[in-house]
Design an enzyme around this catalytic site. Structure first.
Site, short mmCIF file in Angstrom:
data_model
loop_
_atom_site.label_atom_id
_atom_site.label_comp_id
_atom_site.label_asym_id
_atom_site.label_seq_id
_atom_site.Cartn_x
_atom_site.Cartn_y
_atom_site.Cartn_z
N GLU A 182 37.97 18.03 -18.29
CA GLU A 182 38.68 17.31 -19.19
C GLU A 182 38.83 15.85 -19.02
OE1 GLU A 182 42.50 19.08 -20.57
OE2 GLU A 182 41.40 20.91 -21.29
N GLU B 170 37.19 26.69 -20.77
CA GLU B 170 38.74 27.05 -20.72
C GLU B 170 38.83 27.33 -22.23
OE1 GLU B 170 41.17 24.36 -18.73
OE2 GLU B 170 42.66 24.35 -20.22
#
Length: 833
Positions: free
Chosen positions: A434, A520
Site C-alpha cells: 500500500e 490482502e
C-alpha cells in the site's frame, strides 16, 4: 525431523565449548574455544546485559555494566510493561513504551580467529554496534538481518560488544514493532578463505522425473595477504544423510579479495520434489579446502520444485495448478511481543495448516529466518514482503522507513534477498504494501528500480506489491506503475463502486496479460468466546456476522477464476497494534492472539479442506433471553445439515459450492443433485432460545458424516489443564503450550467465564507469558522476568487462557499449578529431558 533441526544445523559439525567462567571485574564472560576446524557458528544469545536508558559512554569496553539487568536474547522490552493510552507509540504501535536501550556482552576467546563476524537476525530499530571500543556501523531498518566483520578488533582473552537500540522516534510503525534485539544473534568463525554470510545461492533450473540440475553460485572471500588456491566442492545430501550427488573445482582467490560468482552444477537422479503435502528438503554442503584441509563449510537447505505464474491458469507448482489459500501474518505473538520462540510459530502454523491454509504473506516486513525454515519444512508458500513504505510516508506514521528509504533500500533489499532466496517456500517477492508512491509519477521510477534489483539478485521469482489504489478515488494507482510488476497484487479488490461485485473482471478485460493475485482482503470478523447479542435484552443484534457475506463473495470469485492465483486474507492471527483504545491490537484475525480459533476460522476450513466438518455458533448460554429468536449459524463442507434443539428438529439446510450441473446428456447427472436452500457459504436457522442442547448433523449425499453438539453449561466450578507436550528438551529453548479451560461440574467449557487465572511454575523451567486472546486486556501477560516464586495472574477470556512454559538447561521436571478464586485448581508435570 525435529523442530530443533534448524538450530542444530547451525551448530554442526564442530563442537563449540561454551561455559561461564572468567571474570571481567565482577562480570562473567562467555568462554569460546576456537577449534580451528572449518566453520564455528555460535548462537550468541547468552548472558547479555541490558538497560532501558540512553547511557553516556556505554559503548566503551571498560564501562561498568555490573548493575545492569542480565538477560538472554531474543528480547523485546516493549512488551514488558503495561499498555498505556498516553504512550507515544499510540494505537498503531499498540500503546506500549518504546525509547532507547543498550545491550552489552562480555566474551572470551581462546585465541584470535582468522576471520570472524557477527550476525543480527533482527534489531528494532536504529541499532549501532561497537566491539572493543571500535564502531562497526548503524542499521536503521528493524526487520532485515545484518552482519559486521569483527576480525580486526578481536583479541585473545576478554572482548566486549555493545549495541545501542533507538526506538524513541515515534510513530515509526503502523503495527506493533517491539523494541530491542528481538531475534537471534550469531557469532561465526572461519578461516581466512571462506564463504561470506549468505554467500551460497541455489536454484533448480532443470527438473525432470529422471534427474534435476542443481545450479550453485558461491562467493568466496580471501582476507589473507596472499593469493590462495583452493578446492570448492558442493555435495547434495538427502534426508537420510546420504551424499547423492557432488561436484568440485579448483579455484584461485586473490589476496584481500572476493569472487562473487563461482558456478557449479550438481545433478540429482530421480529427485523427490518439494510439494505442499510432502515438502522434501535436501542439504547442499559447500566446502572450501586449502592444502587438503577444510577451512570453511556451509550447509544450505533447499527444495527441488518448479514455479509457473500464468495470466490464464494462475499459479502452478511443479506443473500443477495450486490456489493460494493465504493469510497475512504480523510478527508478534500477543503476550510474547516480537521475541517469538520458534516452537510458538510451529504451533501457529500447524493451526493454520489444519484450517487448509497453504500460503503466508509476511506482512509487511522480512520475518525471522527460522519462520521460513518452518514454512520449508511444513509445506507453505510464502509471499515474502520487504517494506511498508518507500519514498512517501503514510498518515499513521511520522518517522517510518520513508525517512531512510533513499539511503538504505539497496543494502536492506540485498540482505533480504540474499538471506531468503534459497528457501523453497518463498515463491513470490513483494516489494511493498500500500505504498503511497503508487499514486505519484515518481513512484514509477521507484518500482522499476526495485523490480530490476529483485530480478538481478534472484531471477527465479516474480515480484508483486500490495496495491490498494487500483481504480481508487480520487487518486488511483498509475497504470504504468502496475505494468511494472510481474504480478499485480490487489489489496481490497472489491472496495470501489461496481468492483464490489465484479472484482477483478474489469481489469482482466482491459489487461488480459496481467497476472493477478489478492494480496490482502477482508475476512469474516468477530471475537472468540463471549458472542454478543447486543445490550438491549429485548432485542437481538448479533455481533458474529460482520464481514461474512463479503468474505464469502470474494472466495466464490477467487475459487472459480483460475487466473486469480489466490488470496491472502487479513489476517490469520490477531495482532498487537493498529488498535483503538481500549483495545491493544487488531481483532481481524480468524485466530486470536492465544492461538484459539474463532468461528470465522471454520469458514475457511469449510472451504479449504475436504475432511467432513461442521461448526455451529454461537454458544448456548443466554440467561435471561428465554424465548428470544437467536440466529444459529453453521460452517460446513457437507452438503446438508440438520439442526436439533433439545431433540426437536429445526429442519435441514443445504448448500453446494461450487455448484455442479448435468453430465453426459440432458437430464443425466453423475452425482446426486443438492437441492440448495441458500447460495451463501453458511447455513442459518432462527431458534427461540431455551437452555439445553443444540446439535448439528452433517450429511453428504444423505449419509451422516459428522456431528457437533453445544450445550448450555452450568456454573464454572474447576480448571482443566492440558499441554501439547508431555516432555520438552533441556536446552533453554523448548516450549510447552498449556491450555487452561474453565469448566462446569460436567467438564464442559464455560464460554462466558473470564475468571482470573494464576500460574505457578516450579522446577526446571519458567513461565514466559499468559495469553487469553482478550483484545481489551491491559495486562500484558508477559512474565519472563517475574519472580518465579510468586504466582502470575491474568484474566481468562471465553473460558480459556494459554500459558507458555519454557525449559531450562537442566534435566528434571516442571510442575505447573493453576488456580482461581472459587474454582478447583489443577496441576500437571512436564518432563525436561
Amino acid at each position: 525431523m525435529s523442530t530443533l533441526f534448524f538450530y542444530l544445523k547451525k551448530l554442526s559439525p564442530v563442537l563449540i565449548l561454551i561455559c561461564f567462567a572468567g571474570m571481567v571485574g565482577s562480570i562473567q564472560a562467555e568462554n569460546i574455544s576456537i577449534t580451528g576446524e572449518a566453520r564455528q557458528s555460535v548462537r550468541f544469545n547468552e548472558d547479555w546485559r541490558f538497560i532501558r536508558s540512553d547511557v553516556e559512554g556505554a559503548w566503551r569496553a571498560a564501562f561498568d555494566d555490573s548493575s545492569w539487568r542480565r538477560l538472554r536474547l531474543p528480547h523485546d522490552w516493549s512488551i514488558e510493561g503495561q499498555f498505556n493510552e498516553k504512550e507515544p507509540s499510540g494505537g498503531p504501535g499498540g500503546y506500549v513504551a518504546t525509547g532507547t536501550g543498550w545491550y552489552r556482552k562480555h566474551f572470551s576467546l581462546s585465541s584470535t580467529p582468522q576471520y570472524a563476524w557477527i550476525v543480527f537476525d533482527g534489531v528494532y530499530m536504529n541499532s549501532e554496534v561497537w566491539i572493543n571500543d571500535q564502531y562497526l556501523g548503524k542499521n536503521v531498518y528493524g526487520y532485515t538481518g545484518f552482519h559486521y566483520n569483527l576480525t580486526p578488533y578481536l583479541k585473545e582473552g576478554d572482548n566486549v560488544i555493545a549495541v545501542k537500540v533507538d526506538n524513541s522516534i515515534q510513530r515509526n510503525s503502523r503495527w506493533y514493532s517491539g523494541s530491542g534485539i528481538y531475534r537471534n544473534v550469531w557469532l561465526n568463525i572461519s578461516g581466512s578463505v571462506h564463504v561470506p554470510q549468505w554467500g551460497v545461492y541455489v536454484t533448480t533450473p532443470i527438473i525432470r522425473d529422471t534427474a534435476a540440475t542443481v545450479a550453485v553460485r558461491v562467493t568466496v572471500e580471501n582476507t589473507s595477504a596472499k593469493t590462495c588456491n583452493a578446492v570448492l566442492s558442493n555435495e547434495v545430501i538427502d534426508n537420510s544423510g546420504k551424499i547423492i550427488a557432488s561436484s568440485q573445482a579448483q579455484i584461485s582467490v586473490l589476496a584481500n579479495n572476493r569472487h562473487d560468482d563461482y558456478r557449479q552444477e550438481v545433478h540429482v537422479r530421480t529427485p523427490v520434489l518439494w510439494t505442499l503435502d510432502k515438502p522434501e528438503l535436501y542439504t547442499l554442503r559447500t566446502s572450501v579446502k586449502v592444502d587438503d584441509k577444510i577451512v570453511d563449510r556451509v550447509d544450505t537447505r533447499f527444495g527441488i520444485r518448479s514455479l509457473t505464474f500464468c495470466a490464464d491458469k494462475g499459479f502452478l507448482l511443479n506443473g500443477k495448478r495450486v490456489k493460494m489459500n493465504g493469510v497475512n501474518l504480523h510478527h508478534d505473538a500477543g503476550c510474547l511481543g516480537a521475541a517469538v520462540p520458534v516452537q510458538v510459530w510451529e504451533r501457529r502454523l500447524a493451526i493454520l495448516k489444519d484450517m487448509g491454509c497453504n500460503a503466508i504473506r509476511t506482512a509487511h516486513n522480512p520475518v525471522a529466518p527460522e519462520f521460513l525454515d518452518l514454512c520449508d519444512k511444513m509445506g507453505f508458500l510464502v509471499m515474502n514482503e520487504f517494506v511498508d513504505e518507500w519514498m512517501v510516508s503514510k498518515e499513521q506514521t511520522t518517522a517510518a522507513y520513508s525517512l531512510y528509504f533513499r539511503e538504505n533500500w539497496e543494502k536492506d533489499l540485498r540482505n533480504f534477498i540474499h538471506r531468503d532466496r534459497n528457501h523453497p517456500s518463498v515463491v513470490l517477492w513483494s516489494a511493498g504494501n500500500e505504498v503511497r508512491d503508487q499514486m505519484y509519477t515518481e513512484g514509477i521510477d521507484v518500482v522499476k528500480s526495485l523490480v530490476a534489483f529483485f530480478h538481478k539478485e534472484d531471477p527465479t521469482r516474480p515480484v508483486t506489491q500490495g496495491n490498494d489504489q487500483i481504480n481508487a478515488e480520487p487518486l488511483p494507482a498509475y497504470e504504468e506503475f502496475l505494468n511494472s510488476l510481474d504480478v499485480v497484487g490487489y489489496n481490497y479488490v472489491a472496495r470501489w463502486r461496481e468492483r464490489a461485485e465484479l472484482m477483478y473482471t474489469p481489469d482482466k478485460l482491459r489487461h488480459p496479460e496481467w497476472k493477478m493475485i489478492g494480496t490482502e482482503n477482508g475476512p469474516v470478523r468477530g471475537e472468540r468466546g463471549p458472542f454478543s447479542l447486543g445490550n438491549d435484552p429485548n432485542t437481538v443484534r448479533p455481533s458474529y456476522t460482520s464481514g461474512m457475506i463479503a468474505a464469502e463473495r470474494l472466495w466464490k470469485y477467487t475459487a472459480t477464476h483460475d487466473y486469480v492465483m489466490g488470496d491472502f486474507m487479513w489476517t490469520g492471527f490477531d495482532y498487537l497494534g493498529e488498535a483503538r483504545w481500549p483495545g491493544r491490537g487488531s481483532g481481524s484475525g480468524v485466530i486470536d492472539m492465544a492461538g484459539f480459533p474463532k468461528s470465522s476460522y471454520y469458514f475457511y476450513r469449510s472451504q479449504w479442506t475436504d475432511k467432513p466438518m461442521i461448526h455451529i455458533f454461537p454458544h448456548w448460554n443466554w440467561e435471561g433471553r428465554n424465548g428470544q429468536v437467536i440466529p444459529v449459524l453453521a460452517y460446513t463442507n457437507c452438503d446438508a445439515v440438520e439442526l436439533f434443539v433439545n431433540g426437536q428438529s429445526f429442519g435441514e439446510q443445504r448448500l453446494e459450492f461450487p455448484s455442479y450441473g448435468m453430465a453426459g446428456k440432458y437430464p443425466l447427472r453423475d452425482r446426486p443433485a443438492v437441492m440448495e436452500t441458500t447460495d451463501d457459504l453458511h447455513l442459518y436457522w432462527t431458534v427461540p432460545y431455551r437452555a439445553g442442547e443444540i446439535k448439528a448433523v452433517g450429511k453428504i449425499q444423505g449419509r451422516i458424516v459428522c456431528t457437533e453438539v453445544i450445550q448450555t453449561t452450568g456454573k464454572a466450578s474447576a480448571l482443566r489443564i492440558t499441554s501439547d507436550k508431555n516432555s520438552i528438551a533441556a536446552n533453554g529453548d523448548d516450549i510447552a503450550h498449556l491450555k487452561v479451560e474453565i469448566i462446569d461440574s460436567k467438564g464442559n467449557v464455560v464460554p462466558t467465564a473470564n475468571s482470573a487465572i494464576s500460574f505457578l511454575v516450579k522446577g526446571e523451567g519458567q513461565l514466559l507469558g499468559m495469553e487469553s486472546g482478550d483484545n481489551r486486556s491491559h495486562n500484558s501477560g508477559h512474565f519472563r522476568n517475574a519472580d518465579p516464586a510468586q504466582p502470575a495472574t491474568k484474566e481468562a477470556f471465553g473460558g480459556l487462557i494459554l500459558g507458555y512454559v519454557q525449559a531450562g538447561k537442566k534435566a528434571g521436571s516442571i510442575t505447573v499449578t493453576v488456580s482461581s478464586p472459587g474454582l478447583k485448581g489443577a496441576e500437571m508435570k512436564i518432563a525436561v529431558q
